[in-house]
Design a protein around this motif. Structure first.
Motif, PDB file in Angstrom:
ATOM      1  N   ALA A 163      45.442  42.178  33.109  1.00  0.00           N
ATOM      2  CA  ALA A 163      44.256  42.378  33.949  1.00  0.00           C
ATOM      3  C   ALA A 163      43.457  43.576  33.439  1.00  0.00           C
ATOM      4  N   LEU A 164      44.155  44.634  33.031  1.00  0.00           N
ATOM      5  CA  LEU A 164      43.476  45.817  32.479  1.00  0.00           C
ATOM      6  C   LEU A 164      42.749  45.453  31.184  1.00  0.00           C
ATOM      7  N   GLU A 165      43.402  44.637  30.366  1.00  0.00           N
ATOM      8  CA  GLU A 165      42.770  44.229  29.106  1.00  0.00           C
ATOM      9  C   GLU A 165      41.491  43.444  29.376  1.00  0.00           C
ATOM     10  N   ILE A 166      41.505  42.627  30.423  1.00  0.00           N
ATOM     11  CA  ILE A 166      40.294  41.887  30.779  1.00  0.00           C
ATOM     12  C   ILE A 166      39.214  42.845  31.279  1.00  0.00           C
ATOM     13  N   ALA A 167      39.618  43.855  32.059  1.00  0.00           N
ATOM     14  CA  ALA A 167      38.649  44.852  32.539  1.00  0.00           C
ATOM     15  C   ALA A 167      38.011  45.619  31.384  1.00  0.00           C
ATOM     16  N   THR A 168      38.828  46.019  30.391  1.00  0.00           N
ATOM     17  CA  THR A 168      38.266  46.776  29.271  1.00  0.00           C
ATOM     18  C   THR A 168      37.357  45.890  28.414  1.00  0.00           C
ATOM     19  N   THR A 169      37.672  44.607  28.369  1.00  0.00           N
ATOM     20  CA  THR A 169      36.813  43.677  27.637  1.00  0.00           C
ATOM     21  C   THR A 169      35.489  43.484  28.371  1.00  0.00           C
ATOM     22  N   LEU A 170      35.560  43.324  29.696  1.00  0.00           N
ATOM     23  CA  LEU A 170      34.340  43.167  30.495  1.00  0.00           C
ATOM     24  C   LEU A 170      33.461  44.405  30.424  1.00  0.00           C
ATOM     25  N   ALA A 171      34.073  45.570  30.228  1.00  0.00           N
ATOM     26  CA  ALA A 171      33.312  46.818  30.113  1.00  0.00           C
ATOM     27  C   ALA A 171      32.360  46.757  28.921  1.00  0.00           C
ATOM     28  N   LEU A 178      36.470  36.287  23.852  1.00  0.00           N
ATOM     29  CA  LEU A 178      37.488  35.548  23.110  1.00  0.00           C
ATOM     30  C   LEU A 178      38.857  36.023  23.571  1.00  0.00           C
ATOM     31  N   LEU A 179      39.620  35.133  24.164  1.00  0.00           N
ATOM     32  CA  LEU A 179      40.912  35.509  24.734  1.00  0.00           C
ATOM     33  C   LEU A 179      42.053  34.873  23.949  1.00  0.00           C
ATOM     34  N   ASP A 180      42.973  35.695  23.486  1.00  0.00           N
ATOM     35  CA  ASP A 180      44.083  35.196  22.690  1.00  0.00           C
ATOM     36  C   ASP A 180      45.330  35.056  23.556  1.00  0.00           C
ATOM     37  N   GLU A 181      45.674  33.826  23.901  1.00  0.00           N
ATOM     38  CA  GLU A 181      46.839  33.529  24.732  1.00  0.00           C
ATOM     39  C   GLU A 181      46.972  34.477  25.929  1.00  0.00           C
ATOM     40  N   PRO A 182      45.958  34.505  26.794  1.00  0.00           N
ATOM     41  CA  PRO A 182      45.995  35.438  27.918  1.00  0.00           C
ATOM     42  C   PRO A 182      47.132  35.176  28.906  1.00  0.00           C
ATOM     43  N   ILE A 191      50.132  34.000  36.317  1.00  0.00           N
ATOM     44  CA  ILE A 191      49.271  32.986  35.691  1.00  0.00           C
ATOM     45  C   ILE A 191      48.133  32.635  36.642  1.00  0.00           C
ATOM     46  N   GLY A 192      48.485  32.427  37.913  1.00  0.00           N
ATOM     47  CA  GLY A 192      47.460  32.117  38.913  1.00  0.00           C
ATOM     48  C   GLY A 192      46.435  33.230  39.021  1.00  0.00           C
ATOM     49  N   ARG A 193      46.920  34.458  38.995  1.00  0.00           N
ATOM     50  CA  ARG A 193      46.038  35.614  39.150  1.00  0.00           C
ATOM     51  C   ARG A 193      45.105  35.784  37.943  1.00  0.00           C
ATOM     52  N   ILE A 194      45.686  35.707  36.743  1.00  0.00           N
ATOM     53  CA  ILE A 194      44.893  35.888  35.525  1.00  0.00           C
ATOM     54  C   ILE A 194      43.918  34.721  35.349  1.00  0.00           C
ATOM     55  N   SER A 195      44.357  33.529  35.727  1.00  0.00           N
ATOM     56  CA  SER A 195      43.504  32.355  35.654  1.00  0.00           C
ATOM     57  C   SER A 195      42.267  32.529  36.539  1.00  0.00           C
ATOM     58  N   ALA A 196      42.483  32.995  37.764  1.00  0.00           N
ATOM     59  CA  ALA A 196      41.372  33.242  38.696  1.00  0.00           C
ATOM     60  C   ALA A 196      40.443  34.319  38.142  1.00  0.00           C
ATOM     61  N   LEU A 197      41.056  35.298  37.493  1.00  0.00           N
ATOM     62  CA  LEU A 197      40.306  36.403  36.912  1.00  0.00           C
ATOM     63  C   LEU A 197      39.425  35.933  35.762  1.00  0.00           C
ATOM     64  N   ILE A 198      39.970  35.057  34.928  1.00  0.00           N
ATOM     65  CA  ILE A 198      39.195  34.523  33.801  1.00  0.00           C
ATOM     66  C   ILE A 198      38.014  33.708  34.334  1.00  0.00           C
ATOM     67  N   LYS A 199      38.297  32.885  35.351  1.00  0.00           N
ATOM     68  CA  LYS A 199      37.246  32.080  35.961  1.00  0.00           C
ATOM     69  C   LYS A 199      36.129  32.970  36.502  1.00  0.00           C
ATOM     70  N   GLN A 200      36.538  34.028  37.186  1.00  0.00           N
ATOM     71  CA  GLN A 200      35.608  34.974  37.778  1.00  0.00           C
ATOM     72  C   GLN A 200      34.775  35.668  36.684  1.00  0.00           C
ATOM     73  N   THR A 206      30.284  33.053  28.251  1.00  0.00           N
ATOM     74  CA  THR A 206      31.044  31.986  27.614  1.00  0.00           C
ATOM     75  C   THR A 206      32.441  32.518  27.285  1.00  0.00           C
ATOM     76  N   VAL A 207      33.444  31.683  27.476  1.00  0.00           N
ATOM     77  CA  VAL A 207      34.808  32.101  27.165  1.00  0.00           C
ATOM     78  C   VAL A 207      35.446  31.089  26.211  1.00  0.00           C
ATOM     79  N   LEU A 208      36.029  31.600  25.141  1.00  0.00           N
ATOM     80  CA  LEU A 208      36.861  30.750  24.285  1.00  0.00           C
ATOM     81  C   LEU A 208      38.261  31.325  24.355  1.00  0.00           C
ATOM     82  N   MET A 209      39.190  30.524  24.838  1.00  0.00           N
ATOM     83  CA  MET A 209      40.564  31.008  24.919  1.00  0.00           C
ATOM     84  C   MET A 209      41.517  30.160  24.104  1.00  0.00           C
TER      85      MET A 209
END
Length: 259
Positions: A163-171, A178-182, A191-200, A206-209
């Motif tokens: 989740a922190l890595e996603i926050a630093t990327t969004l910054a 581009l997400l590598d095996e998040p 998985i549910g939490r990170i999935s919701a986070l990616i959607k959000q 655009t997201v390529l995972m």
């Protein structure tokens, strides 16, 4: 003609004939990938399918043997990594790992500073850093880490590190994330939490995972491309690719279906 042009311009990231050979072994074989703007696109496949190689080619960690990469219609095949990051093509999971002993908030602040074109001015006054606090706190809140704001990155549980890595990327305000095996190594709840986070975080971008496990991208992706032995064997919605006999046998043949 306007109509046709519109259709062509919807791909924000594209590869044509992308090929990578390592001393005679072809890891990626003539891959044509088209990621449409504003979508979540998953590139999946069994281990050894070449997913990481494709990802590393897109993010400039590797140079293709042949083929081209286009970003917003421009050929970026020989453009350097730093320059594509400035254009808004940002690879996740490359920042936070660098600062395990900084707090969650400091990690996000560093990324915000980086986005504003700063070098890492750790010696700058607190006052200058404080201007990033509000935005940092917004991002931390958005990824559900508010109560961990003062924890160091190294103390976080695995799913929260993600989740922190996603926050630093969004910054870095990416246009394309581009997400590598998040989801790798996460338990069901994470998985549910990170999935919701990616959607959000995909809203307005655009997201390529790249993902190993087909089932985790089921309700997350608009488009799924399935890679096997360096080639795309199927593409479409989850419903389409999960029914595809070639995909089923690729997964069964690799000795493991789902985790």
């Amino acid at each position: 003609m306007g109509e046709v042009y519109e259709l062509v311009s919807t791909a924000i990231l594209e590869t044509r004939g992308l090929t990578k050979q390592f001393s005679g072994f072809t890891a990626v074989k003539s891959v044509d990938l088209s990621v449409k703007e504003g979508t979540i696109h998953a590139l999946i496949g069994p281990n050894g399918a070449g997913k990481s190689t494709v990802f590393n080619l897109l993010t400039k960690f590797l140079v293709p043997t042949s083929g081209q990469i286009f970003y917003r219609g421009e050929d970026i095949t020989s453009v350097e990594a730093a320059s594509i990051a400035q254009r808004g093509l940002v690879r996740s999971f490359q920042i936070s790992a660098v600062f395990p002993h900084l707090s969650v908030r400091e990690n996000v602040r560093v990324a915000l500073q980086r986005k504003r074109g700063g070098c890492f001015d750790f010696w700058r006054s607190e006052k200058i850093l404080d201007q990033y606090n509000d935005r940092a706190d917004e991002l931390i809140d958005a990824v559900g880490l508010s109560e961990f704001r003062t924890h160091t990155a190294v103390e976080l549980a695995y799913g929260r590190k993600r989740a922190l890595e996603i926050a630093t990327t969004l910054a870095l305000e990416p246009n394309v994330m581009l997400l590598d095996e998040p989801m790798a190594g996460l338990g069901r709840e994470d998985i549910g939490r990170i999935s919701a986070l990616i959607k959000q975080s995909a809203k307005g971008r655009t997201v390529l995972m790249v993902e190993h496990n087909l089932s985790v991208v089921a309700d997350l992706s608009d488009t799924i491309s399935v890679l096997q032995r360096g080639e795309i064997i199927a593409e479409g919605t989850y419903a389409e690719v999960s029914q595809n006999p070639q995909v089923i046998s690729a997964y069964m043949g690799s000795g493991h279906g789902h985790h």
